[in-house]
Structures are given as structure tokens and as C-alpha cells.
Design a protein around this motif. Structure first.
Motif, PDB file in Angstrom:
ATOM      1  N   UNK A 106      59.631  27.236  56.800  1.00  0.00           N
ATOM      2  CA  UNK A 106      58.459  27.477  55.982  1.00  0.00           C
ATOM      3  C   UNK A 106      58.967  27.649  54.561  1.00  0.00           C
ATOM      4  N   UNK A 107      58.363  26.922  53.630  1.00  0.00           N
ATOM      5  CA  UNK A 107      58.858  26.951  52.261  1.00  0.00           C
ATOM      6  C   UNK A 107      57.826  27.615  51.347  1.00  0.00           C
ATOM      7  N   UNK A 108      58.317  28.500  50.469  1.00  0.00           N
ATOM      8  CA  UNK A 108      57.423  29.180  49.537  1.00  0.00           C
ATOM      9  C   UNK A 108      57.925  29.041  48.119  1.00  0.00           C
ATOM     10  N   UNK A 109      56.998  29.139  47.187  1.00  0.00           N
ATOM     11  CA  UNK A 109      57.397  29.345  45.809  1.00  0.00           C
ATOM     12  C   UNK A 109      57.739  30.834  45.706  1.00  0.00           C
ATOM     13  N   UNK A 110      58.905  31.140  45.131  1.00  0.00           N
ATOM     14  CA  UNK A 110      59.370  32.525  45.126  1.00  0.00           C
ATOM     15  C   UNK A 110      58.387  33.444  44.395  1.00  0.00           C
ATOM     16  N   UNK A 111      57.834  32.988  43.289  1.00  0.00           N
ATOM     17  CA  UNK A 111      56.894  33.806  42.541  1.00  0.00           C
ATOM     18  C   UNK A 111      55.639  34.078  43.356  1.00  0.00           C
ATOM     19  N   UNK A 112      55.138  33.035  43.953  1.00  0.00           N
ATOM     20  CA  UNK A 112      53.943  33.173  44.775  1.00  0.00           C
ATOM     21  C   UNK A 112      54.203  34.111  45.963  1.00  0.00           C
ATOM     22  N   UNK A 113      55.423  34.017  46.534  1.00  0.00           N
ATOM     23  CA  UNK A 113      55.789  34.888  47.635  1.00  0.00           C
ATOM     24  C   UNK A 113      55.724  36.345  47.193  1.00  0.00           C
ATOM     25  N   UNK A 114      56.204  36.609  45.997  1.00  0.00           N
ATOM     26  CA  UNK A 114      56.133  37.973  45.471  1.00  0.00           C
ATOM     27  C   UNK A 114      54.693  38.422  45.334  1.00  0.00           C
ATOM     28  N   UNK A 115      53.855  37.502  44.848  1.00  0.00           N
ATOM     29  CA  UNK A 115      52.440  37.816  44.711  1.00  0.00           C
ATOM     30  C   UNK A 115      51.828  38.178  46.054  1.00  0.00           C
ATOM     31  N   UNK A 116      52.154  37.395  47.050  1.00  0.00           N
ATOM     32  CA  UNK A 116      51.627  37.660  48.389  1.00  0.00           C
ATOM     33  C   UNK A 116      52.069  39.040  48.874  1.00  0.00           C
ATOM     34  N   UNK A 117      53.331  39.361  48.599  1.00  0.00           N
ATOM     35  CA  UNK A 117      53.860  40.656  49.023  1.00  0.00           C
ATOM     36  C   UNK A 117      53.076  41.800  48.401  1.00  0.00           C
ATOM     37  N   UNK A 118      52.707  41.617  47.149  1.00  0.00           N
ATOM     38  CA  UNK A 118      52.031  42.700  46.433  1.00  0.00           C
ATOM     39  C   UNK A 118      50.757  43.120  47.129  1.00  0.00           C
ATOM     40  N   UNK A 119      50.013  42.138  47.658  1.00  0.00           N
ATOM     41  CA  UNK A 119      48.737  42.520  48.259  1.00  0.00           C
ATOM     42  C   UNK A 119      48.772  42.471  49.781  1.00  0.00           C
ATOM     43  N   UNK A 120      49.949  42.215  50.347  1.00  0.00           N
ATOM     44  CA  UNK A 120      50.035  42.235  51.803  1.00  0.00           C
ATOM     45  C   UNK A 120      51.188  43.120  52.244  1.00  0.00           C
ATOM     46  N   UNK A 121      50.882  44.344  52.575  1.00  0.00           N
ATOM     47  CA  UNK A 121      51.933  45.308  52.922  1.00  0.00           C
ATOM     48  C   UNK A 121      52.784  44.888  54.120  1.00  0.00           C
TER      49      UNK A 121
END
Lengths: 227, 227
Positions: A106-121
Motif C-alpha cells: 500500500x503506497x501513501x504520500x507521506x504528508x497525506x499519511x501524516x494528515x490521516x494520522x492527525x484525525x485518526x487515532x
DNA sequence: CGCTCATTTGAAAGGCCTCAAAGCTGGTGG
DNA sequence: CCACCAGCTTTGAGGCCTTTCAAATGAGCG
């Protein structure tokens, strides 16, 4: 590769991923957010030195994270197994990642991954846990490389492999000897001799080159420095 | 060591540390929350194998994180410099930490530290950054140990030291040769010969054993694998 | 000033690497 | 289904480099 997820309570798009209630739902959510990708054996997944900020999660197969220095010497910095992330840290993104065998990622954009982390505990916790685990592994790798004989190094490597891929006392060894050598800091020849050594001591038993049975207690003793 | 913090707008105790607005306030907050502690040269700060979950932040001096195996071989897993945390991960808490020279530390209960992180985003970020940095350092350490000559290992070590303690091209070397040896996976004798080698090449220049001037570009070239 | 310990220097031995060749395996095509 | 081929792995022999062992030098400290 159809989506087996029959649960279609739609995620109300990106503004509300916080609704995710458990790990399982997070998994399914991730599979929608990341780009599914496959890599054939020895295919390059990502190369260091680019400005792209991408990170990956291994779904099937095994990947290796590699650095080749100016003089052509190669170091396998780590192997990534199913459920492992790699490319989370800046430094790791500067290395090269390759598939050991056929792999699904599964491939992510690192910045977007961080964003996802912020709102998904759940995701944030998963990633934090992954980093702690990576750090622990790296420390073990340091100990393995610093002060061990070839036999101890190989035992340490096999213990690591057992933790990730072991089924009872059977351990698959998906990578070639050269990868093992570049992971433990030896030549393939010395790795081969260390295998012969462990086999003589009946600590390992070959089904074939890529599948073996281990005497785990003995392996651990040797890996930790015991003879 | 009086508290220079004249700002006494009281933190409304533990339920509201989220008010912290910037790094500087976080620093002061931390100094209240952690237990200040000093350690003499070679003093043991914490020993692995205990059930205590404590972590530390180095305020002054240098600490070393060490593992001694069954056969008595010692590996310095990392050095911790001012502003560095150690003991954040489970694995690291199982190792031993010692002061290289006189050191001042802030000591936390690991669980409590996690609690503080939860409600203080600055601290959480600082810790997350520390872990990413630790991971990067560990990866570099792996590369240094795996496939380098003594000269390259020492150059890599000195580059690391320069990053943390360097002032221009002057680098303090607070630890004894045995610590360097156990960090780079060599004997003290070989470290000594590698120093002599770098000195001959005019890459390093001794003021005395614990203070030297380096030719940074040359050092980096050698550390990265160039001759 | 003398002592102790860290560091450096020297000589010899052992082990890993290098170079070389044989063995095995898995894949391909007949 | 079998034979062949290419590449990975194993095995062997010799050399170099790090370690080991030992002693001298130098620095810090009472």
C-alpha cells in the motif's frame, strides 16, 4: 483482487475518518486511502535521493531497504515484512527499497499519511507502534553487527526471521544468501559456512535452501552470545 | 541551580498543561514535571532488566546506552547528547545507561511521560521528533557497523560527534577510546591506529586526546565510503 | 614527585575475505 | 517428461587485516 469488504457503511469521505472504531475498520480505511501496488521479485519499489515523499505498508511478501555506498558496498538496513511500514522517516526515504520476492504494497504520500494520522487515532497509534518497533529492531541490528561472530550473527538473523515469518519451528527464508550477507555484514561465503556450522550443531535443519526447521532455544542462546 | 523561570503564571496543575503555547514554555514545564538528577562520570543512570519504566532527557553532559552480552562483550548502542531523550522505547529500557562524564538529567516515569504527551502537543511533537531522529541515527549506525573499514568507521563516528558537539571545526571527544571502540565495533588498539591514520592524512588534528580539529569535508568523504 | 590508568606502539596469530571452481536448483524448451 | 542451461550456493586454498598479547609512553591526580 476484489475487495472482500462487504461493509459499505460509507466513510463520509475524508472529513470524518475519525469515526473509525477499531483496528479492523482502520485496515479497511487504509486500503481505500493508499494506492495498491505490486512488485515483482527484485523490482525497485522506491529509490532514495528523489524528492518524493512516499511511504509504504507491506501487505504480502517481503521488501528490503538498502544502501549502496560510493565504493559499491551494499548494506541491507532492514527487511520489511507483512504489516510493516517503511519510509516513515526522512532518513529511510533516502534509501532504496526493493521487493525480495513478489510483494503487494500500500503506497501513501507521506504528508497525506501524516494528515490521516492527525484525525485518526487508531492509525496514529499504529504508526507510533511501528516506529517504536522499528527502533527496537534497529537497536538489535546494531548489537548483531557490532560484536558477534558469524555464527552468532546468523543465529540472530534467523531469530529475527522466526519472529516475523516463523510457523512453529519452521522458518521460511525468502531472500538469497547475498541479502543475508549484506544484512549481517559478512560475505555470502561466510554466511554459507555459518549455515553449515549451525546445521552440524543441529540448530537448523534444511528442507531446502529457502525453508528450514530451527531449534529455537539453541538459536536464541547462540544469538545472545552463548556458544 | 536556581530556577531562572520568573514566569509564575501557575500551571493550573496537571489538568491543563495544554495551555503551553511554545517550545520554551514546554521546556520550563518539563523541568517542573521531571525529577532533576545528576550523575558523576561513569555512574550508572539506569540498568536494564528492572521493571521500572523510566525515561530520561539529557540536559548537560553525555550518556551512553550499553549492552553487555553473556560473554562479556560490550556494545555501545548509542550516545545521548544534551536535549536527547533515551529510554523512550521498551527495548532501550532493557539496556544500561551510564554517564560518560558528569551529566545532568531530567527523569520521568515513562507512563506519566506518555500521559503528558497526550495532553501536550508540543511535548508529543518533541518526543515524536526525537524518536524519528533516533531511528535515523540507528540506521546510520547500522551502515557504519556493517560495511566499513576502521578508518571509515572512525570518520563516521567523528562526523556524528561533530553534529552533536562540534563548534565550527573543533570537536570535543568526551568519551574514552574504549567507548569509541565499543560503538564502532573495533578494539581500542585499532581505534588508536585509525586515529593515527586520520592524523597522518591531516583529516584530524589533536589539541589533546579529548579535543580535536577536523577537516569536515574530508571527514565526510571518508565516512561515506570514499578513500 | 610518584603512582595509576588510559592510550599508544609493536609483534605475532587467527579469522574473515578474496579468488577460484564445483555442485545444486529451478526454469525453459524440446 | 526429460534434458539443458544459467545463476545461486557451497566448498576449497591462500592472503591480508584485525585481534590478541605485551610493553612503553603519557596524562591526570594525590
Amino acid at each position: 483482487m476484489g475487495c472482500l469488504c462487504s461493509d459499505t457503511r460509507g466513510w463520509r469521505e475524508e472529513n470524518l475518518p475519525c469515526d473509525l472504531r477499531d483496528e479492523e475498520e482502520t485496515q479497511r480505511f487504509l486500503q481505500r486511502q493508499g494506492d495498491r501496488r505490486v512488485a515483482a521479485a527484485d523490482a525497485i519499489i522506491s529509490t532514495g535521493g528523489t524528492t518524493e515523499r512516499r511511504c509504504f505498508r507491506v501487505m504480502e511478501g517481503v521488501a528490503r531497504v538498502v544502501l549502496v555506498d560510493v565504493e559499491g558496498r551494499r548494506q541491507v538496513v532492514r527487511f520489511a515484512f507483512p504489516r510493516d511500514y517503511f519510509g516513515l522517516s526522512r532518513g529511510e526515504r533516502e534509501l532504496t527499497a526493493e521487493a525480495v520476492s513478489h510483494a503487494a504494497l500500500l503506497e501513501f504520500d507521506a504528508g497525506r499519511r501524516q494528515g490521516l494520522s492527525k484525525c485518526n487515532p487508531h492509525l496514529a497509534r499504529q504508526v507510533a507502534t511501528a516506529m517504536r518497533s522499528n527502533l527496537g529492531q534497529a537497536m538489535e541490528h546494531v548489537v548483531l553487527l557490532g560484536r558477534k561472530t558469524p555464527r552468532q550473527k546468523l543465529a540472530g538473523f534467523l531469530r529475527m526471521l522466526h519472529r516475523h515469518l516463523g510457523l512453529g519451528d519452521v522458518v521460511p527464508v525468502p531472500m538469497p544468501r547475498t541479502d543475508i550477507a549484506d544484512y549481517v555484514g559478512l560475505t555470502p561465503e561466510t554466511v554459507s559456512r555459518a549455515f553449515a556450522d549451525l546445521r552440524q550443531r543441529k540448530v537448523v535443519n534444511f528442507f531446502d535452501r529457502h525453508l528450514l526447521r530451527v531449534d529455537l532455544p539453541a538459536l536464541v542462546t547462540i544469538a545472545d552470545g552463548g556458544t
